[in-house]
Design an enzyme around this catalytic site. Structure first.
Site, PDB file in Angstrom:
ATOM      1  N   GLU A 197       2.073 -15.364  -2.561  1.00  0.00           N
ATOM      2  CA  GLU A 197       1.746 -16.805  -2.496  1.00  0.00           C
ATOM      3  C   GLU A 197       2.954 -17.624  -2.055  1.00  0.00           C
ATOM      4  O   GLU A 197       2.830 -18.809  -1.767  1.00  0.00           O
ATOM      5  CB  GLU A 197       1.201 -17.292  -3.849  1.00  0.00           C
ATOM      6  CG  GLU A 197       2.128 -17.154  -5.041  1.00  0.00           C
ATOM      7  CD  GLU A 197       2.057 -15.777  -5.713  1.00  0.00           C
ATOM      8  OE1 GLU A 197       1.981 -14.749  -5.004  1.00  0.00           O
ATOM      9  OE2 GLU A 197       2.122 -15.729  -6.953  1.00  0.00           O
ATOM     10  N   CYS A 302      14.238  -4.494  -0.428  1.00  0.00           N
ATOM     11  CA  CYS A 302      14.168  -3.404  -1.407  1.00  0.00           C
ATOM     12  C   CYS A 302      15.107  -2.271  -1.010  1.00  0.00           C
ATOM     13  O   CYS A 302      15.369  -1.379  -1.793  1.00  0.00           O
ATOM     14  CB  CYS A 302      12.750  -2.896  -1.513  1.00  0.00           C
ATOM     15  SG  CYS A 302      12.149  -2.319   0.071  1.00  0.00           S
TER      16      CYS A 302
HETATM   17  P1  NAD Z   1       6.269  -9.412  -7.381  1.00  0.00           P
HETATM   18  O1  NAD Z   1       6.059  -8.139  -8.112  1.00  0.00           O
HETATM   19  O2  NAD Z   1       6.594 -10.623  -8.160  1.00  0.00           O
HETATM   20  O3  NAD Z   1       4.953  -9.789  -6.540  1.00  0.00           O
HETATM   21  C1  NAD Z   1       4.339  -8.854  -5.692  1.00  0.00           C
HETATM   22  C2  NAD Z   1       2.850  -9.187  -5.588  1.00  0.00           C
HETATM   23  O4  NAD Z   1       2.262  -9.075  -6.884  1.00  0.00           O
HETATM   24  C3  NAD Z   1       2.582 -10.600  -5.088  1.00  0.00           C
HETATM   25  O5  NAD Z   1       1.495 -10.565  -4.195  1.00  0.00           O
HETATM   26  C4  NAD Z   1       2.251 -11.355  -6.363  1.00  0.00           C
HETATM   27  O6  NAD Z   1       1.343 -12.411  -6.138  1.00  0.00           O
HETATM   28  C5  NAD Z   1       1.623 -10.301  -7.238  1.00  0.00           C
HETATM   29  N1  NAD Z   1       1.860 -10.529  -8.664  1.00  0.00           N
HETATM   30  C6  NAD Z   1       2.949 -11.135  -9.235  1.00  0.00           C
HETATM   31  N2  NAD Z   1       2.830 -11.164 -10.565  1.00  0.00           N
HETATM   32  C7  NAD Z   1       1.653 -10.569 -10.861  1.00  0.00           C
HETATM   33  C8  NAD Z   1       0.985 -10.285 -12.086  1.00  0.00           C
HETATM   34  N3  NAD Z   1       1.489 -10.622 -13.263  1.00  0.00           N
HETATM   35  N4  NAD Z   1      -0.196  -9.633 -12.026  1.00  0.00           N
HETATM   36  C9  NAD Z   1      -0.730  -9.282 -10.839  1.00  0.00           C
HETATM   37  N5  NAD Z   1      -0.138  -9.533  -9.656  1.00  0.00           N
HETATM   38  C10 NAD Z   1       1.040 -10.155  -9.656  1.00  0.00           C
HETATM   39  O7  NAD Z   1       7.369  -9.115  -6.266  1.00  0.00           O
HETATM   40  P2  NAD Z   1       8.072 -10.157  -5.282  1.00  0.00           P
HETATM   41  O8  NAD Z   1       9.014 -10.988  -6.076  1.00  0.00           O
HETATM   42  O9  NAD Z   1       7.071 -10.806  -4.423  1.00  0.00           O
HETATM   43  O10 NAD Z   1       8.891  -9.150  -4.344  1.00  0.00           O
HETATM   44  C11 NAD Z   1      10.158  -8.648  -4.675  1.00  0.00           C
HETATM   45  C12 NAD Z   1      10.059  -7.294  -5.328  1.00  0.00           C
HETATM   46  O11 NAD Z   1       9.382  -6.390  -4.461  1.00  0.00           O
HETATM   47  C13 NAD Z   1      11.413  -6.666  -5.594  1.00  0.00           C
HETATM   48  O12 NAD Z   1      11.378  -6.050  -6.861  1.00  0.00           O
HETATM   49  C14 NAD Z   1      11.549  -5.633  -4.485  1.00  0.00           C
HETATM   50  O13 NAD Z   1      12.403  -4.556  -4.780  1.00  0.00           O
HETATM   51  C15 NAD Z   1      10.151  -5.185  -4.362  1.00  0.00           C
HETATM   52  N6  NAD Z   1       9.914  -4.541  -3.077  1.00  0.00           N
HETATM   53  C16 NAD Z   1       9.811  -3.195  -3.051  1.00  0.00           C
HETATM   54  C17 NAD Z   1       9.628  -2.542  -1.855  1.00  0.00           C
HETATM   55  C18 NAD Z   1       9.491  -1.054  -1.815  1.00  0.00           C
HETATM   56  O14 NAD Z   1       9.162  -0.560  -0.765  1.00  0.00           O
HETATM   57  N7  NAD Z   1       9.728  -0.345  -2.891  1.00  0.00           N
HETATM   58  C19 NAD Z   1       9.555  -3.266  -0.661  1.00  0.00           C
HETATM   59  C20 NAD Z   1       9.667  -4.650  -0.714  1.00  0.00           C
HETATM   60  C21 NAD Z   1       9.841  -5.285  -1.942  1.00  0.00           C
END
Ligand code: NAD
Length: 516
Positions: A197, A302
């Site tokens: 979002e 990441c």
């Molecule tokens: P996030 O986990 O906060 O959000 C990811 C998705 O989950 C979003 O679409 C969000 O709307 C949804 N979400 C958030 N809270 C939720 C909840 N309580 N219940 C259900 N859905 C929920 O992650 P972010 O801050 O958007 O991204 C950064 C994170 O992503 C970092 O930890 C990074 O390391 C990780 N990441 C990992 C990779 C990988 O390949 N391992 C790649 C890119 C990013």
């Protein structure tokens, strides 16, 4: 603030032309933009200015159901489309994404904050996955055994799952969705994407491009939203599989909830990537690599290097070489060609990252560069580059994923200590070793409990024809994303045993079928 809906026919990329407007950002369902009806929205900011540029709809359970129904309906015919036609469609998608690379990249700059050159790099890496998907006729080839038994042939085929969903993080708003929808749709599935979002516009633009490329309505859908939308996807009986990329606590939740609902799930989580520098390494090259991988995209990758583990005599010259490079990094608005590093995605995230500088110093690390002092002035969510030396395993700046422009240096005596640090860490996404000793590098590749390893390469994101994924708390599920494992994840196998006997030889035989 002015609410300004895009004019009919206006593209997602046109919204930035309305200088001070807050643009509504909607869903994409059944091949068209659909305004949200839940009454809930979330602000979208331009991180370089701190100004709210958009208000994204947050879907209700009913709106998610509408998208899933559109995808379910489209699956009936999409799965019958020939491989030749699917490949042709993907070649058109490839051309359109290629032609619109800069337009997509500008959307990323406007909502994520990364600099334009980095955003272009993101789209290029995503494009590689689309190019991989163009080979779908070859990728879906099965196996065939003639005469497995007398007159009996056995062969395997892979078929699509149905409606699959992707839930993606803020840090790669174009590339990570491409990791998912490209192989999923090429395999014959239909797709519902729930983007972050924080930067939702790239997905809407992608939807327009897919439609222009001839992807039938309903094959690709976007539901904007938060936990309500994610939970609705997790619980929806018509969603066969879910791909998730994001932080570890949410990845674990998605995996546990989705698998309990009987869905196939791949959930990639957070990271804490270590880069070992051995005393025999080229120190200048290692410093260049550490600085590039720690501060590129303001550390919001990441695969960012978060910790440099300096072994023995490497430490002092390496820290000096890193320090020398930091003042030369230009931090600023992502659209300024002089900028090498942009702001963080939100003010809250910027403040959280800055908090690790305070706690790191309080817990005994040496703050050699403080990004709070070097950040550009203004309302943008900027933090300059920061360097913490003498980091130890008990400190919060080591235990947590910071996800910002902060590099920690740990000093150890031996390779074995460095290896133990990595293998004891709960995350296992990426790692790197810098050395001139091929034997040690090979031993490291053998010993280390991490999914993606770089040897004199700091950000080892695999090319599109391998698969991407970490170990331990960086991935829940069996399959990595894209590449061969992506194709496997989005299909299920069927084995056919066939014979065409002469009816005259047919008889009842209650014995267990034999092959010999
Ligand atoms: P996030 O986990 O906060 O959000 C990811 C998705 O989950 C979003 O679409 C969000 O709307 C949804 N979400 C958030 N809270 C939720 C909840 N309580 N219940 C259900 N859905 C929920 O992650 P972010 O801050 O958007 O991204 C950064 C994170 O992503 C970092 O930890 C990074 O390391 C990780 N990441 C990992 C990779 C990988 O390949 N391992 C790649 C890119 C990013």
């Amino acid at each position: 603030m002015t609410e300004l809906a895009p004019a009919p026919g206006e593209r997602a990329t046109d919204t930035d032309t309305h200088a001070n407007a807050v643009a509504p950002i909607h869903h994409w369902i059944g091949g068209a933009t659909v305004a949200g009806t839940s009454g809930r929205t979330s602000p979208v900011y331009n991180p370089s200015t701190g100004r709210q540029s958009g208000a994204v709809d947050l879907a209700s359970v009913e709106e998610v159901d509408r998208a899933v129904q559109a995808a379910k309906h489209a699956f009936v015919s999409w799965r019958t489309v020939s491989l030749a036609r699917r490949a042709e469609t993907f070649f058109r998608i490839r051309e359109l994404v290629h032609q619109n690379k800069e337009a997509i990249a500008k959307l990323l700059v406007a909502e994520h904050g990364k600099v334009l050159s980095d955003a272009m790099g993101e789209v290029t890496r995503g494009l590689e996955v689309i190019e991989f998907a163009c080979g779908i006729p070859t990728l879906l080839k099965g196996e065939f055994s003639e005469q497995a038994s007398t007159g009996v042939d056995v062969y395997s085929i892979r078929q699509p799952l149905g409606v699959v969903a992707g839930i993606t993080p803020f840090n790669f708003p174009a590339m990570v969705p491409m990791w998912m929808w490209a192989p999923a749709i090429a395999c014959g599935n239909t797709f519902v994407l729930k983007p972050s979002e924080k930067d939702p516009s790239a997905s809407m633009f992608t939807a327009e491009l897919l439609k222009e490329a001839g992807v039938p309505d309903g094959v690709f859908n976007v539901v904007q939203g938060d936990k309500v939308a994610v939970d609705a996807l997790l619980e929806h009986p018509d969603v066969a599989a879910l791909s998730f990329v994001g932080s570890t606590p949410i990845a674990r939740y998605i995996y546990e909830t989705g698998t309990k609902q009987g869905k196939r799930v791949q959930a990639l989580g957070g990271a804490k990537n270590h880069m070992i520098v051995l005393p025999d390494a080229d120190i200048a090259m290692a410093a260049d690599a550490a600085v590039s991988a720690a501060y590129g995209s303001a550390g919001e990758r990441c695969m960012a290097v978060s910790v440099v583990v300096a072994v023995g005599d490497a430490a002092d010259p390496l820290v000096s070489a890193i320090q020398e490079r930091l003042p030369k990094i230009t931090v600023g608005d992502g659209m300024d060609p002089a900028s090498e590093m942009g702001p963080l995605v939100t003010q809250a995230h910027r403040d959280k990252v800055a908090g690790y500088l305070e706690s790191g110093a309080a817990q005994g690390a040496k703050l050699l560069a403080d990004g709070r002092e070097s950040a550009p002035e203004g309302d943008g969510f900027f933090l300059g580059v920061s360097l913490l030396d003498d980091v130890t395993t008990e400190m919060d700046c080591y235990r947590d994923e910071i996800f910002g422009p902060v590099l920690g240096v740990m000093r150890v005596g031996t390779y074995d200590e460095a290896l133990k640090l990595i293998n004891d860490n709960p995350y296992g996404n990426g790692t790197a070793i810098f050395t001139r000793d091929g034997g040690v590098a090979r031993q490291f590749q053998f010993d280390v409990n991490v999914g993606m390893v770089g040897i004199n390469v700091p950000v080892p994101v695999p090319v599109a024809y391998y698969s991407f994924g970490g170990w331990k708390a960086s991935l829940f599920g069996d399959s990595h994303v894209y590449g061969p494992e992506g194709i496997h994840f989005y299909t299920r196998g069927k084995v056919v045993t066939s014979r065409w006997p002469d009816p005259a030889t047919s008889k009842v035989d209650l014995g267990f079928p034999q092959t010999r």
